[in-house]
Every structure is written in C-alpha cells, then in structure tokens.
Write a protein that holds these residues in place. Structure first.
Motif, PDB file in Angstrom:
ATOM      1  N   GLN A 114      77.041  21.436 -50.339  1.00  0.00           N
ATOM      2  CA  GLN A 114      78.030  22.287 -49.861  1.00  0.00           C
ATOM      3  C   GLN A 114      76.949  21.871 -48.251  1.00  0.00           C
ATOM      4  N   ASP A 141      82.340  23.432 -55.454  1.00  0.00           N
ATOM      5  CA  ASP A 141      83.305  24.501 -55.637  1.00  0.00           C
ATOM      6  C   ASP A 141      82.474  25.560 -55.176  1.00  0.00           C
ATOM      7  N   LEU A 142      84.107  25.788 -54.461  1.00  0.00           N
ATOM      8  CA  LEU A 142      84.296  27.159 -53.043  1.00  0.00           C
ATOM      9  C   LEU A 142      84.253  28.608 -53.604  1.00  0.00           C
ATOM     10  N   LYS A 143      84.317  29.346 -53.510  1.00  0.00           N
ATOM     11  CA  LYS A 143      84.980  30.241 -53.815  1.00  0.00           C
ATOM     12  C   LYS A 143      84.968  31.575 -51.819  1.00  0.00           C
ATOM     13  N   GLY A 144      84.485  30.788 -51.109  1.00  0.00           N
ATOM     14  CA  GLY A 144      85.071  31.959 -49.892  1.00  0.00           C
ATOM     15  C   GLY A 144      84.125  31.606 -48.914  1.00  0.00           C
ATOM     16  N   LYS A 190      88.027  21.290 -52.464  1.00  0.00           N
ATOM     17  CA  LYS A 190      89.119  20.442 -53.581  1.00  0.00           C
ATOM     18  C   LYS A 190      89.034  19.344 -53.274  1.00  0.00           C
ATOM     19  N   ASP A 205      80.412  31.282 -49.981  1.00  0.00           N
ATOM     20  CA  ASP A 205      80.200  31.580 -51.091  1.00  0.00           C
ATOM     21  C   ASP A 205      80.268  30.522 -52.474  1.00  0.00           C
ATOM     22  N   SER A 206      79.172  29.626 -52.484  1.00  0.00           N
ATOM     23  CA  SER A 206      79.468  28.826 -54.101  1.00  0.00           C
ATOM     24  C   SER A 206      78.308  28.978 -54.297  1.00  0.00           C
ATOM     25  N   ASP A 207      78.267  28.140 -55.796  1.00  0.00           N
ATOM     26  CA  ASP A 207      77.310  27.239 -56.916  1.00  0.00           C
ATOM     27  C   ASP A 207      76.064  26.347 -56.213  1.00  0.00           C
ATOM     28  N   ARG A 257      87.312  24.922 -47.133  1.00  0.00           N
ATOM     29  CA  ARG A 257      88.461  25.665 -48.130  1.00  0.00           C
ATOM     30  C   ARG A 257      89.403  23.516 -48.592  1.00  0.00           C
TER      31      ARG A 257
END
Length: 143
Positions: free
Chosen positions: A136, A92-95, A87, A128-130, A83
């Motif tokens: 990734q 982008d990382l949601k979880g 940043k 959880d990422s787009d 996480r």
C-alpha cells in the motif's frame, strides 16, 4: 489506449502526450465560463464549467470558486492515479477515500494586488485493500 506491452509491465519506454484545449470567456462581474476538451492522446467530449467569486471578491457566487476546481482536481487526480497504479502494480484495491485540507495565505498591502501562496496540503488517504502495508505504501508513493 495504452499498448499491451505497457499494460503488462514490460520495460519498454512509452511516452504519452496529453493535450487539452480550453477557452474561457468573462461573463458578468467575476464569472467565467470555460469550455474545453482533451485532444491528445484521444479526443474526448467537450466539457463546460463555470467559476465565480464570492461577494467579498466582487463576484455574485453563481458558481464554484476557481480555487475549488484546483482543490477538486488535486484530490480527483490522486484518487485516479492510486486506482490506475494499483492495476499496474498488481495490488488489490477495492476502493479509496481521500480527505484533504488545502490551505492558502493571501497578503495585501494597501491597494497593491494581493500575493497568495499555498501554505500546505494535507491528504489523508484511506485504501480499502487486503494488500500488505508495504504494498500500500509503494502504491501511494507511486501515485
């Protein structure tokens, strides 16, 4: 707290020293009570933990096994790094979820102390990422 230059990804080299003070006291058969705190780069609140061994190892099972903290720390550190680096790398990382299987092997001969060693760590990371698979992968390798 990291400087703004570091947060913004400039190439200036920064060194951050991290220091913990930890004290353990033996209580009962195999129970340990541990108090500690981070003192550098910031002074953090004190934490208290206890460990005990299961009956087969002479303990009463009143607290998590010491190795449980190692396994928990490994997974928690990896998740935190993923996480934090997301940043820094602007990914982008949601979880993130991590499933770990951590194996050790102990060998005992007669009454000699047993020798143990890790056999393997299997870490299954689900992000959880787009972001693209390439991004990734870059994130996971950095973490």
């Amino acid at each position: 707290e990291f400087s703004d230059e570091w947060k913004n990804g400039m190439t200036e080299t920064k060194i951050v020293n991290v220091t913990y003070e930890v004290r353990g006291t033996s209580v009962g058969k195999m129970r340990n009570e541990i108090t500690g705190r981070q003192i550098e780069p910031t002074v953090e609140p004190e934490f208290h933990m206890a460990t005990d061994e299961a009956g087969f190892h002479g303990g009463d099972g009143t607290a998590p096994l010491p190795l449980a903290y190692f396994c928990t720390g490994l997974v928690a550190c990896l998740m935190t790094q993923i996480r934090a680096f997301a940043k820094r790398l602007r990914i982008d990382l949601k979880g993130v979820d991590v499933q770990a299987t951590i194996k050790w092997k102990a060998v005992a001969e007669g009454r000699n102390p047993y020798e143990s060693a890790p056999v393997g760590f299997l870490l299954d990371v689900d992000m959880d990422s787009d972001a693209s698979l390439e991004d990734q992968t870059r994130l996971l390798e950095a973490a």
